[in-house]
Design a protein around this motif. Structure first.
Motif, PDB file in Angstrom:
ATOM      1  N   LYS A 314      40.860  47.611  11.911  1.00 17.31           N
ATOM      2  CA  LYS A 314      42.294  47.078  11.110  1.00 17.31           C
ATOM      3  C   LYS A 314      41.648  46.337  10.045  1.00 17.31           C
ATOM      4  O   LYS A 314      42.372  45.380   9.199  1.00 17.31           O
ATOM      5  N   PHE A 315      40.515  46.641   9.448  1.00 21.12           N
ATOM      6  CA  PHE A 315      39.759  45.885   8.282  1.00 21.12           C
ATOM      7  C   PHE A 315      40.654  46.013   7.016  1.00 21.12           C
ATOM      8  O   PHE A 315      40.621  44.920   6.251  1.00 21.12           O
ATOM      9  N   LYS A 316      41.236  47.237   6.836  1.00 23.20           N
ATOM     10  CA  LYS A 316      42.169  47.458   5.715  1.00 23.20           C
ATOM     11  C   LYS A 316      43.255  46.222   5.595  1.00 23.20           C
ATOM     12  O   LYS A 316      43.564  45.893   4.734  1.00 23.20           O
ATOM     13  N   THR A 317      43.834  46.238   6.960  1.00 25.70           N
ATOM     14  CA  THR A 317      45.024  45.291   6.907  1.00 25.70           C
ATOM     15  C   THR A 317      44.666  44.022   6.638  1.00 25.70           C
ATOM     16  O   THR A 317      45.342  43.150   6.032  1.00 25.70           O
ATOM     17  N   GLU A 354      32.536  47.577   6.355  1.00 27.90           N
ATOM     18  CA  GLU A 354      32.755  46.849   7.572  1.00 27.90           C
ATOM     19  C   GLU A 354      32.208  47.540   8.611  1.00 27.90           C
ATOM     20  O   GLU A 354      32.278  47.172   9.823  1.00 27.90           O
ATOM     21  N   GLU A 355      31.157  48.676   8.595  1.00 30.46           N
ATOM     22  CA  GLU A 355      30.618  49.154   9.604  1.00 30.46           C
ATOM     23  C   GLU A 355      29.205  48.599   9.499  1.00 30.46           C
ATOM     24  O   GLU A 355      28.566  48.378   8.827  1.00 30.46           O
ATOM     25  N   PHE A 356      28.710  48.311  10.897  1.00 30.11           N
ATOM     26  CA  PHE A 356      27.190  47.809  11.199  1.00 30.11           C
ATOM     27  C   PHE A 356      26.773  48.558  12.351  1.00 30.11           C
ATOM     28  O   PHE A 356      27.217  49.473  13.137  1.00 30.11           O
ATOM     29  N   VAL A 357      25.292  48.812  12.406  1.00 28.46           N
ATOM     30  CA  VAL A 357      24.484  49.357  13.140  1.00 28.46           C
ATOM     31  C   VAL A 357      23.414  48.386  13.931  1.00 28.46           C
ATOM     32  O   VAL A 357      22.797  47.683  13.278  1.00 28.46           O
ATOM     33  N   ILE A 358      23.563  48.512  15.432  1.00 32.26           N
ATOM     34  CA  ILE A 358      22.569  47.756  16.204  1.00 32.26           C
ATOM     35  C   ILE A 358      21.768  48.481  17.010  1.00 32.26           C
ATOM     36  O   ILE A 358      22.064  49.686  17.540  1.00 32.26           O
ATOM     37  N   VAL A 359      20.336  48.381  16.994  1.00 30.07           N
ATOM     38  CA  VAL A 359      19.464  49.211  17.704  1.00 30.07           C
ATOM     39  C   VAL A 359      18.780  48.034  18.773  1.00 30.07           C
ATOM     40  O   VAL A 359      17.955  47.142  18.321  1.00 30.07           O
ATOM     41  N   PHE A 360      18.805  48.468  19.999  1.00 30.91           N
ATOM     42  CA  PHE A 360      18.029  47.613  21.244  1.00 30.91           C
ATOM     43  C   PHE A 360      16.878  48.153  21.263  1.00 30.91           C
ATOM     44  O   PHE A 360      16.895  49.343  21.856  1.00 30.91           O
ATOM     45  N   TRP A 361      15.912  47.264  21.462  1.00 31.91           N
ATOM     46  CA  TRP A 361      14.517  47.747  21.837  1.00 31.91           C
ATOM     47  C   TRP A 361      14.421  47.981  23.208  1.00 31.91           C
ATOM     48  O   TRP A 361      14.881  46.854  24.164  1.00 31.91           O
ATOM     49  N   PHE A 394      40.061  38.287  15.477  1.00 32.77           N
ATOM     50  CA  PHE A 394      39.963  39.730  15.145  1.00 32.77           C
ATOM     51  C   PHE A 394      38.892  40.404  16.064  1.00 32.77           C
ATOM     52  O   PHE A 394      38.304  39.881  17.247  1.00 32.77           O
ATOM     53  N   SER A 395      38.661  41.601  16.054  1.00 28.30           N
ATOM     54  CA  SER A 395      38.058  42.451  16.965  1.00 28.30           C
ATOM     55  C   SER A 395      37.194  43.649  16.159  1.00 28.30           C
ATOM     56  O   SER A 395      37.432  43.916  15.149  1.00 28.30           O
ATOM     57  N   PHE A 396      36.177  44.260  17.040  1.00 25.86           N
ATOM     58  CA  PHE A 396      35.668  45.404  16.617  1.00 25.86           C
ATOM     59  C   PHE A 396      35.440  46.481  17.553  1.00 25.86           C
ATOM     60  O   PHE A 396      35.526  45.993  18.797  1.00 25.86           O
ATOM     61  N   SER A 397      35.421  47.625  17.246  1.00 22.69           N
ATOM     62  CA  SER A 397      35.197  48.918  18.378  1.00 22.69           C
ATOM     63  C   SER A 397      33.838  49.268  17.982  1.00 22.69           C
ATOM     64  O   SER A 397      33.180  49.140  16.864  1.00 22.69           O
ATOM     65  N   GLY A 398      33.055  50.018  19.003  1.00 25.08           N
ATOM     66  CA  GLY A 398      31.816  50.527  18.925  1.00 25.08           C
ATOM     67  C   GLY A 398      31.486  51.701  19.816  1.00 25.08           C
ATOM     68  O   GLY A 398      32.157  51.967  20.622  1.00 25.08           O
ATOM     69  N   GLY A 399      30.554  52.408  19.191  1.00 27.25           N
ATOM     70  CA  GLY A 399      30.007  53.539  20.100  1.00 27.25           C
ATOM     71  C   GLY A 399      28.684  53.510  20.257  1.00 27.25           C
ATOM     72  O   GLY A 399      27.730  52.810  19.650  1.00 27.25           O
ATOM     73  N   MET A 400      28.092  54.142  21.465  1.00 28.94           N
ATOM     74  CA  MET A 400      26.668  53.925  21.691  1.00 28.94           C
ATOM     75  C   MET A 400      26.064  55.380  22.140  1.00 28.94           C
ATOM     76  O   MET A 400      26.701  56.235  22.332  1.00 28.94           O
ATOM     77  N   ALA A 401      24.708  55.449  21.596  1.00 35.42           N
ATOM     78  CA  ALA A 401      23.888  56.412  21.937  1.00 35.42           C
ATOM     79  C   ALA A 401      22.430  55.944  22.411  1.00 35.42           C
ATOM     80  O   ALA A 401      22.265  54.781  22.485  1.00 35.42           O
ATOM     81  N   ALA A 402      21.774  57.086  22.831  1.00 37.20           N
ATOM     82  CA  ALA A 402      20.259  56.421  23.340  1.00 37.20           C
ATOM     83  C   ALA A 402      19.158  57.456  23.249  1.00 37.20           C
ATOM     84  O   ALA A 402      19.405  58.595  22.837  1.00 37.20           O
ATOM     85  N   TYR A 403      17.821  57.000  22.870  1.00 37.23           N
ATOM     86  CA  TYR A 403      16.601  57.446  22.761  1.00 37.23           C
ATOM     87  C   TYR A 403      16.066  57.557  24.192  1.00 37.23           C
ATOM     88  O   TYR A 403      15.982  56.298  24.601  1.00 37.23           O
ATOM     89  N   GLY A 426      41.066  55.355  21.562  1.00 41.21           N
ATOM     90  CA  GLY A 426      41.505  54.937  22.957  1.00 41.21           C
ATOM     91  C   GLY A 426      42.146  53.404  22.870  1.00 41.21           C
ATOM     92  O   GLY A 426      42.344  52.880  23.910  1.00 41.21           O
ATOM     93  N   GLY A 427      42.368  52.848  21.428  1.00 42.22           N
ATOM     94  CA  GLY A 427      42.979  51.706  21.503  1.00 42.22           C
ATOM     95  C   GLY A 427      42.294  50.580  20.797  1.00 42.22           C
ATOM     96  O   GLY A 427      42.730  49.373  20.633  1.00 42.22           O
ATOM     97  N   ARG A 428      41.053  50.845  20.444  1.00 40.24           N
ATOM     98  CA  ARG A 428      40.322  49.839  19.684  1.00 40.24           C
ATOM     99  C   ARG A 428      39.684  48.707  20.487  1.00 40.24           C
ATOM    100  O   ARG A 428      40.168  48.759  21.718  1.00 40.24           O
ATOM    101  N   ASP A 429      38.971  47.612  19.978  1.00 39.48           N
ATOM    102  CA  ASP A 429      38.580  46.472  20.778  1.00 39.48           C
ATOM    103  C   ASP A 429      37.833  46.977  22.230  1.00 39.48           C
ATOM    104  O   ASP A 429      38.135  46.389  22.941  1.00 39.48           O
ATOM    105  N   ARG A 430      36.943  48.156  22.083  1.00 41.85           N
ATOM    106  CA  ARG A 430      36.299  48.606  23.074  1.00 41.85           C
ATOM    107  C   ARG A 430      35.016  49.120  22.809  1.00 41.85           C
ATOM    108  O   ARG A 430      34.686  49.419  21.571  1.00 41.85           O
ATOM    109  N   ILE A 431      33.991  49.322  23.500  1.00 42.89           N
ATOM    110  CA  ILE A 431      32.807  49.936  23.273  1.00 42.89           C
ATOM    111  C   ILE A 431      32.754  51.468  23.993  1.00 42.89           C
ATOM    112  O   ILE A 431      33.068  51.465  25.253  1.00 42.89           O
ATOM    113  N   CYS A 432      32.454  52.504  23.482  1.00 38.74           N
ATOM    114  CA  CYS A 432      32.340  53.684  24.172  1.00 38.74           C
ATOM    115  C   CYS A 432      30.954  54.272  24.114  1.00 38.74           C
ATOM    116  O   CYS A 432      30.346  54.177  23.041  1.00 38.74           O
ATOM    117  N   PRO A 433      30.403  55.151  25.150  1.00 46.36           N
ATOM    118  CA  PRO A 433      31.115  55.649  26.423  1.00 46.36           C
ATOM    119  C   PRO A 433      31.026  54.210  27.401  1.00 46.36           C
ATOM    120  O   PRO A 433      30.188  53.428  27.244  1.00 46.36           O
TER     121      PRO A 433
END
Length: 442
Positions: A314-317, A354-361, A394-403, A426-433
């Motif tokens: 809800k960053f626009k809000t 308001e979008e960020f990307v994180i890559v974990f080694w 405030f909160s953020f939501s996130g999505g994950m992928a993998a190499y 799915g309601g925000r403030d969560r990480i999928c999957p």
């Protein structure tokens, strides 16, 4: 008795006039707290010096030069006005200072010279609005990090090069012996600076041109000729053949100093191209290059990567309710919060808005979910004072992928972005999957 734990990890120490402190202290603190740092105010030099000496490494030290006209020297003759030279002598060594000065003082070059020769981190002219000053100080907190590693590859022998000097300057030294495979090694390791001896150039004068013409060549990369014997004709030929500079090889100390300076300029150029000015994080361009390098490294070492995309809920809000200025504060504090959870080889980017990307080694999908969820909980616990006495979270939501499940940077982003959409739906403030799905997919 339990030890006192400060509410804010960082703080700015301000030496200024009594009336300036009285008039601005509350508002400066209010702005600073929005950025998650505190401010301490001093009108006595001795108290300021003691606080600087006791700092544990998380402080910024700010001196208002106008204070000199209204402070006394704290010495036996209390009628004596404190002079700049006396103040500079009394400041603790090994620290850097931010100086605030009037426009009249800013017009005196000799004064600027004295300041920058006296451990000056930065200087600014007044009048400066309280919110602008605090924003600038926050940017200095962000910038006070060790510089990115600069990778230097050299072809042929480099006699007397001081490895320890280069390591202290965050320069990684890589040697390569074969001129005809140099372009392959450069493509694989993506060095920032390539050092080629004059003997190798004399044998194959197309070396720099081969490196330059690769369509994937880094525009910031410098190619430098190391000249062992003075030869004006060879120097001119090298510069015409694509070399950026020619350095003499005779004095190892001089060579090291020149390489350190070039590395510093490369960092600055890379920052302008590849980093977000507001947060100091990688931007979209910088992330793309770094992720491609990390994928190549993961393939060579057979390591997994976890790739996360997050978006403030809800960053626009937030912007519509409290203004874009406050929205920028939320973004900056999120950047600091995320960065505090990163490992040495992880990546963090402000991808846009308001979008960020994180890559974990070296991290599986399930491990990445746990790390990103810890970040989510840490950010969700941060208090934001939107108005005096009105604190929100405030909160953020996130999505994950993998190499290696996703083989390319684009495939990783598309997969993680799709999971982010599911988290929002799915309601925000969560990480999928969620963990069970992550475990099955890993």
């Amino acid at each position: 008795m339990a030890s006192h734990v400060p509410l804010y990890k960082y703080r700015a120490l301000l030496l200024s006039q009594n009336f300036f402190i009285k008039d601005n202290q509350a508002e400066l603190r209010l702005h600073a707290h929005k950025y998650d740092f505190d401010m301490a105010f001093f009108s006595e030099v001795s108290q300021f010096v003691a606080a600087v000496e006791g700092d544990t490494g998380n402080g910024l030290f700010v001196i208002d030069l106008d204070a000199l006209h209204n402070m006394q020297s704290d010495m036996q003759d209390s009628r004596k006005t404190l002079m700049l030279g006396e103040l500079l002598e009394r400041l603790p060594p090994g620290k850097e200072y931010v100086y605030l000065q009037s426009s009249r003082q800013g017009g005196r070059f000799l004064l600027q010279q004295k300041l920058v020769d006296s451990h000056c981190l930065a200087y600014a002219e007044k009048p400066i609005a309280n919110d602008v000053l605090v924003d600038k100080l926050f940017n200095l907190f962000v910038q006070q990090k060790r510089g990115d590693l600069v990778r230097l590859m050299h072809l042929g022998a480099v006699d007397g090069l001081d490895d320890a000097c280069l390591q202290r300057a965050r320069i990684e030294l890589i040697s390569h012996d074969q001129a005809q495979t140099l372009h392959l090694r450069v493509r694989e390791l993506q060095p920032d600076l390539v050092l080629i001896g004059d003997a190798e150039f004399a044998r194959i004068d197309s070396l720099a041109r081969v490196l330059r013409k690769n369509i994937e060549a880094d525009p910031v990369r410098e190619i430098v000729l190391l000249q062992h014997k003075p030869d004006a004709a060879l120097m001119q030929h090298a510069l015409a053949s694509g070399f950026d500079a020619v350095l003499p090889a005779g004095d190892p100390d001089l060579l090291c100093a020149q390489l350190v300076n070039r590395a510093s300029k490369i960092r600055t150029a890379k920052d302008l191209i590849a980093k977000d000015r507001a947060t100091g994080l990688l931007n979209k361009i910088g992330l793309q290059k770094k992720v491609q390098e990390l994928i190549r490294q993961a393939a060579r070492e057979e390591r997994p990567l976890a790739f996360g995309v997050i978006d403030i809920d809800k960053f626009k809000t937030i912007n519509d309710t409290w203004g874009h200025y406050f929205g920028d504060i939320v973004i900056k504090r999120l950047a600091v919060c995320l960065a505090s959870h990163l490992g040495e080889r992880d990546l963090l980017s402000r991808f846009g808005g308001e979008e960020f990307v994180i890559v974990f080694w070296d991290c599986t999908l399930e491990q990445g979910w746990s790390k990103l969820d810890a970040m989510r909980r840490a950010f969700g616990s941060l208090p934001f004072e939107v108005r005096p006495g009105d604190v929100r979270k405030f909160s953020f939501s996130g999505g994950m992928a993998a190499y290696p499940a996703c083989q390319t940077e684009n495939a990783l982003f598309l997969r993680a972005d799709g999971m982010l959409y599911e988290a929002k739906q799915g309601g925000r403030d969560r990480i999928c999957p969620p963990p069970a799905s992550a475990a099955a997919a890993a």
